[in-house]
Scaffold this active site. Structure first.
Site, PDB file in Angstrom:
ATOM      1  N   HIS A  98      -6.152  -1.693  -2.666  1.00  0.00           N
ATOM      2  CA  HIS A  98      -6.379  -2.890  -2.343  1.00  0.00           C
ATOM      3  C   HIS A  98      -6.587  -3.160  -1.140  1.00  0.00           C
ATOM      4  O   HIS A  98      -7.223  -4.168  -0.499  1.00  0.00           O
ATOM      5  CB  HIS A  98      -5.710  -3.912  -3.021  1.00  0.00           C
ATOM      6  CG  HIS A  98      -4.329  -4.011  -2.560  1.00  0.00           C
ATOM      7  ND1 HIS A  98      -3.016  -3.329  -3.312  1.00  0.00           N
ATOM      8  CD2 HIS A  98      -3.575  -5.003  -1.634  1.00  0.00           C
ATOM      9  CE1 HIS A  98      -1.784  -3.925  -2.467  1.00  0.00           C
ATOM     10  NE2 HIS A  98      -2.342  -4.697  -1.629  1.00  0.00           N
ATOM     11  N   ASP A 234      -2.525   2.483  -6.878  1.00  0.00           N
ATOM     12  CA  ASP A 234      -2.899   1.879  -5.912  1.00  0.00           C
ATOM     13  C   ASP A 234      -2.628   2.435  -4.622  1.00  0.00           C
ATOM     14  O   ASP A 234      -1.928   2.254  -3.919  1.00  0.00           O
ATOM     15  CB  ASP A 234      -2.029   0.448  -5.993  1.00  0.00           C
ATOM     16  CG  ASP A 234      -2.571  -0.424  -5.120  1.00  0.00           C
ATOM     17  OD1 ASP A 234      -3.815  -0.188  -4.459  1.00  0.00           O
ATOM     18  OD2 ASP A 234      -2.281  -1.674  -5.191  1.00  0.00           O
ATOM     19  N   SER A 668       2.354  -4.061   1.476  1.00  0.00           N
ATOM     20  CA  SER A 668       1.382  -3.336   0.823  1.00  0.00           C
ATOM     21  C   SER A 668       0.942  -2.183   1.565  1.00  0.00           C
ATOM     22  O   SER A 668       0.432  -2.130   2.507  1.00  0.00           O
ATOM     23  CB  SER A 668      -0.046  -4.328   0.589  1.00  0.00           C
ATOM     24  OG  SER A 668       0.513  -5.324  -0.581  1.00  0.00           O
TER      25      SER A 668
END
Length: 734
Positions: A98, A234, A668
Site C-alpha cells: 500500500h 502487504d 507501515s
C-alpha cells in the site's frame, strides 16, 4: 517556567528500566514488554545488559553511533509517508504494497491493470519510475535544544517566543542545507521538550521493481483490516537510483543503483514464539503527551466526526466510480486511504472506551499535579496544565468550523491522520492562492513548503493528486463539504461557503458546483502549473469561479492558521513544563510522542488474548490463506498462487506474525529485524484492540502485525520464478 532540558547526548544515564523492577508490574505484563517509540539517541540510554538479555546480539552502538550520528537504524528510510528498508547494496527497498500503491496506480490503465494483476521487472530496464516518489535517508541527528531555546529573548510572551524559536530553526536549517545534497529540518519533541536537527539525503529516482497482485497485497481487504488473524502479502519492492557520480539526481538513463552504507540482509531462518525483534520506522502522530481533557476532545469530537465524514466520502467515491473503469483506478488510492482511516476512527473510539483511557489519564494527571505541587523544581507544572486546559477551551468554541476548514491542506502538507486532500478542485485552488501570498514575501519569511526550494516538491504534489482526480466523484465530495458547512451554527460560519452557496437548495448547490468545474481550467495540469508563479492579483483577474472559491477558502483557512499559531505558541510554552514533570514523576525515560522522525521499538513475537476464552497464536500460514479463499473479493487467491500452494509442505509457509512492537501510522513498511540486524518481516498493521495504542501502551493487547519475509521470498521463487531478484536479495532461487 521553561528551563532547558539537558541533552540526551550530553547526559548519558544507563537505563535499568525501572518499570521492570517494580514487582506489581510483573504480575500485570509479560516480563519482556517494553513500550516506547525510542529516538536514536535514546537507544544508548537503555541498559545494554538488559537488551542483551532480551535477545539483542549486536552492541547498541551498532544500531546507533552517537559520534557519527548514524548507524544501522538509518537502513530504515522514509518513503511516500511510510517506511521502507534497504535490503541490498544495489538499492533495493522493501516496503508495503500500500506504500507503493501510488506508483502501481500511476502506470495502470484499464488495458494494463497493474493494480489487479501486479508487476514484476525482470531486468532493471523494465523497472517503472515513480514520478513523485521520494526516499529520505537519515544522515545525522544533532541535539540543538540549547541553541533553539537560547534564542528566546528574556520575558518574551508566547507569540514572541514562538517567533524566536521559528527563526532559529529556519537559521539552523538554512546553514545545514549549505551542504551539498542535504535536506534538513528541525524536529520538536513533545512541543519543545527537545529539538533535533535532522540531516538527510533525498533520492528522487525511485523505480518499482515488484508489486504482487492486489488479491495478495490486500488479501482480506477491509474485512480483515486492523484485525487478526491476517493472511496479507502487504509487500512491494522498489529500487533507488542516483546519478553516475553517486549523487541524488532526477531520473536519467545514465543513473545507477544507489549503494547504501547500511542495509538489512534477509534472515535465512524463521522466527519462533518469544523471539526478540525490533521495529524501525517513522511513526507519524501519537497522542500520549496529551492531558486527559485533550484526550477527551479526541474521543468525543475528532474521531466521531472523522467516522461520520469518511463514511460519507467512501459512499460517494464508490458510487461515482462504480461503472467507470478509469474512474475506479483514479479513486483507488484515495479510497484505500479513507477506508483505512474510517476504520481507524472506529477502533480509536472503541479502544479509548474499552480501556477507559481518558479516565486513567485523568488519574495520572492528578497524581503528577499533586506531586509537582510539592516539588520546587516542577511546581510550574500545575499552572502549565491549567494553561493547556485554557487553550483547549478556546479551540472548542470554533471546533466544528475549524474541522471542516482543516480538511483541505495547503501545498505539500497532509491532513492530520494522512487522509488525501479532497475535493481536489478546492485543494488545487486554495494551494495556488496560498502559494501566491507566500511568494510575495522574502524567501526566508515564507511558510514551510512554499519557499523557492520547495517549488519543485509542490509541483510534484499537485501532479500526484491529479492522478487521483476523478471529476464525477470530486464534484460530489465538494457538494457534501458545502452542505456540512451550511449546517454550521451561526457563530461558526465559513465566509467562503456563505458567499457562494447560502440560500441554495441541494439541487442548486450541485448545479452550481458542476458549472464551476465545467468552466475552470484549474483542473488542467499544464494550466495549473503555469499558475504556480502567478500573483494573487493575476489569479483573481482570471475570474475563474472555482479558483475564486479556492482563494476565498484560503482566506478563511489563513485566518484559522493565525488563531492556531496563537494556540500553538501557548501550548508550546506549557507542554514542555508539564512533560518534564511527567518524566520526573515517572522516574524513568519517557519516549516522546511520534512526530514522523526515526524511532525504534523493541519487542518479542507473541500472541494475545483479546477477550475471555479466546487466545490468538502469533503466526498464520499459507494453509490459512487457502482456507479463506472464496473466489470473490477480498478473498480471491490468484490461480498461480493456489497452484504453487499445493506443493508438499507449502501450506506450512508462514505468512503473517504478531509481536508486541509499539507502532503507529507511518510504521507501515517498517523493517522488522532480529537481534542480529537481519530482516525477518515487514510491519503493516496493528490489531483492532491496539488501534487506540496511539494514546497509551497496553502490553496485554499491544500487537503489531507483520508479513513474514519468507512469504515474499516464496512468492518470488515458487510463483513468479524471479531468480535474478532472489539472488539480489541474497536468497537462493532453488
Amino acid at each position: 517556567m521553561n528551563p532547558t532540558l539537558p541533552s540526551a547526548s550530553r547526559t548519558r544515564r544507563p537505563l535499568a528500566l525501572a518499570a521492570f523492577a517494580l514487582p506489581v508490574l510483573f504480575a500485570a505484563v509479560p516480563a519482556y514488554a517494553l513500550d516506547g517509540k525510542w529516538t536514536p539517541a535514546q537507544v544508548l540510554d537503555i541498559d545494554a545488559r538488559w537488551l542483551k538479555r532480551q535477545g539483542l546480539k549486536l552492541p547498541p552502538s551498532a544500531l546507533w553511533d552517537d559520534t557519527r550520528g548514524t548507524g544501522l537504524l538509518t537502513g530504515a528510510v522514509s518513503i511516500s509517508g511510510c517506511t521502507g528498508a534497504f535490503v541490498s547494496d544495489t538499492g533495493l527497498i522493501v516496503t508495503n504494497h500500500h506504500c507503493l500503491f501510488g506508483v502501481v496506480q500511476e502506470h495502470s490503465t484499464p488495458a494494463r491493470d497493474l493494480i489487479t494483476h501486479g508487476f514484476l521487472a525482470r531486468t532493471q530496464a523494465e523497472e517503472l519510475p515513480g514520478s513523485t516518489t521520494r526516499v529520505e535517508i537519515p544522515k545525522r541527528f544533532t541535539d540543538v535544544t540549547a541553541q533553539v531555546l537560547a534564542a528566546v529573548p528574556a520575558g518574551a510572551d508566547p507569540a514572541a517566543r514562538l517567533r524566536a524559536i521559528d527563526a532559529k530553526q529556519k537559521a539552523l536549517v538554512s546553514e545545514c542545507q549549505r551542504q551539498p545534497d542535504t535536506k534538513c529540518k528541525v524536529a520538536a519533541f513533545d512541543d519543545g521538550v527537545t529539538y533535533t536537527l535532522i540531516e538527510s539525503i533525498e533520492l528522487r529516482d525511485i523505480r518499482l521493481v515488484y508489486a504482487p497482485p492486489r488479491a495478495i497485497g490486500e488479501y482480506g481487504g477491509e474485512i480483515d483490516n486492523w484485525s487478526w488473524p491476517r493472511h496479507t502479502g502487504d509487500f512491494a519492492i522498489a529500487r533507488a537510483y542516483v546519478g553516475a557520480d553517486g549523487r541524488p539526481a532526477d531520473r536519467a538513463e545514465t543513473n545507477r543503483p544507489y549503494a547504501p552504507e547500511f542495509f538489512f540482509p534477509i534472515a535465512k531462518d524463521g522466527l519462533d514464539e518469544g523471539d526478540f525483534v525490533m521495529v524501525l520506522g517513522y511513526p507519524g502522530v501519537t497522542w500520549r503527551a496529551l492531558i486527559a481533557e485533550e484526550m477527551r476532545e479526541r474521543r468525543e469530537r475528532f474521531f466521531v466526526r472523522r467516522e461520520d465524514l469518511f463514511g460519507e466520502w467512501i459512499a460517494i467515491l464508490e458510487r461515482a466510480s462504480a461503472d467507470d473503469a478509469a474512474g475506479k483506478i483514479a479513486v483507488a488510492a484515495n479510497l484505500k486511504g479513507i477506508h483505512n482511516r474510517y476504520k481507524n476512527a472506529q477502533g480509536q473510539i472503541a479502544g479509548l472506551d474499552r480501556g477507559r483511557m481518558v479516565d486513567k489519564q485523568g488519574a495520572q494527571d492528578e497524581a503528577v499535579a499533586a506531586w509537582a505541587a510539592t516539588n520546587a523544581t516542577h511546581a510550574g507544572a500545575v499552572a502549565a496544565r491549567d494553561g493547556l486546559r485554557a487553550v483547549l477551551a478556546e479551540r472548542e468554541r470554533s471546533w466544528e468550523r475549524d474541522f471542516l476548514l482543516n480538511l483541505v491542506p495547503m501545498g505539500t502538507d497532509s491532513v492530520a491522520g494522512g487522509i488525501p486532500p479532497l475535493p481536489k478542485g478546492l485543494y488545487f485552488g486554495a494551494t495556488l492562492a496560498h502559494n501566491a501570498i507566500e511568494r510575495a514575501k522574502p524567501d526566508a519569511a515564507r511558510a514551510s513548503g512554499f519557499t523557492d526550494a520547495d517549488q519543485g516538491k509542490l509541483r510534484d504534489r499537485l501532479r500526484s493528486e491529479q492522478r487521483n482526480y476523478f471529476a464525477a466523484a470530486d464534484r460530489r465530495v465538494f457538494a457534501a463539504l458545502v452542505r456540512r458547512a451550511l449546517a454550521l451554527p451561526a457563530d461558526q460560519r465559513i465566509a467562503a461557503v456563505d458567499a457562494h452557496f447560502a440560500g441554495k437548495s441541494p439541487a442548486q448547490i450541485d448545479a452550481a458546483i458542476d458549472a464551476m468545474y465545467a468552466a475552470s481550467p484549474l483542473l488542467d495540469i499544464d494550466t495549473r502549473e503555469a499558475l504556480l508563479g502567478a500573483s494573487t492579483e493575476a489569479l483573481e483577474a482570471r475570474r475563474d469561479p472555482l479558483l475564486a472559491f479556492g482563494i476565498a477558502w484560503n482566506r478563511d483557512l489563513r485566518a484559522l492558521r493565525e488563531r492556531e499559531r496563537d494556540w500553538n505558541a501557548r501550548a508550546a510554552l506549557y507542554r514542555p513544563v508539564w512533560r518534564r514533570a511527567v518524566a520526573a514523576h515517572a522516574g524513568k525515560p519517557v519516549a516522546p510522542d511520534a512526530n514522523g522522525t526515526l524511532r525504534i521499538s523493541f519487542a518479542h513475537v507473541q500472541g494475545y488474548a483479546p477477550r475471555d476464552g479466546v487466545t490468538y497464536t502469533p503466526f498464520t500460514t499459507l494453509a490459512g490463506v487457502l482456507e479463506k479463499h472464496t473466489g470473490r473479493e477480498p478473498f480471491d487467491v490468484p490461480e498461480a498462487v493456489r497452484r504453487a500452494a499445493q506443493a508438499p509442505g507449502a501450506g506450512a509457509q508462514r505468512v503473517n506474525f504478531l509481536a508486541d512492537g509499539d507502532t503507529s501510522g507511518g510504521n507501515s513498511g517498517s523493517p522488522v529485524i532480529d537481534g542480529r540486524g537481519r530482516l525477518v518481516g515487514i510491519n503493516f498493521d496493528r490489531v483492532w484492540e491496539n488501534v487506540a495504542g496511539d494514546f497509551g501502551f497496553n502490553p496485554a493487547v499491544s500487537r503489531n502485525i507483520s508479513v513474514d519475509i519468507r512469504y515474499l521470498l516464496w512468492l518470488l521463487r515458487d510463483v513468479e520464478r524471479a531468480d535474478g531478484l532472489l539472488r539480489e536479495l541474497g536468497a537462493s532461487p532453488d
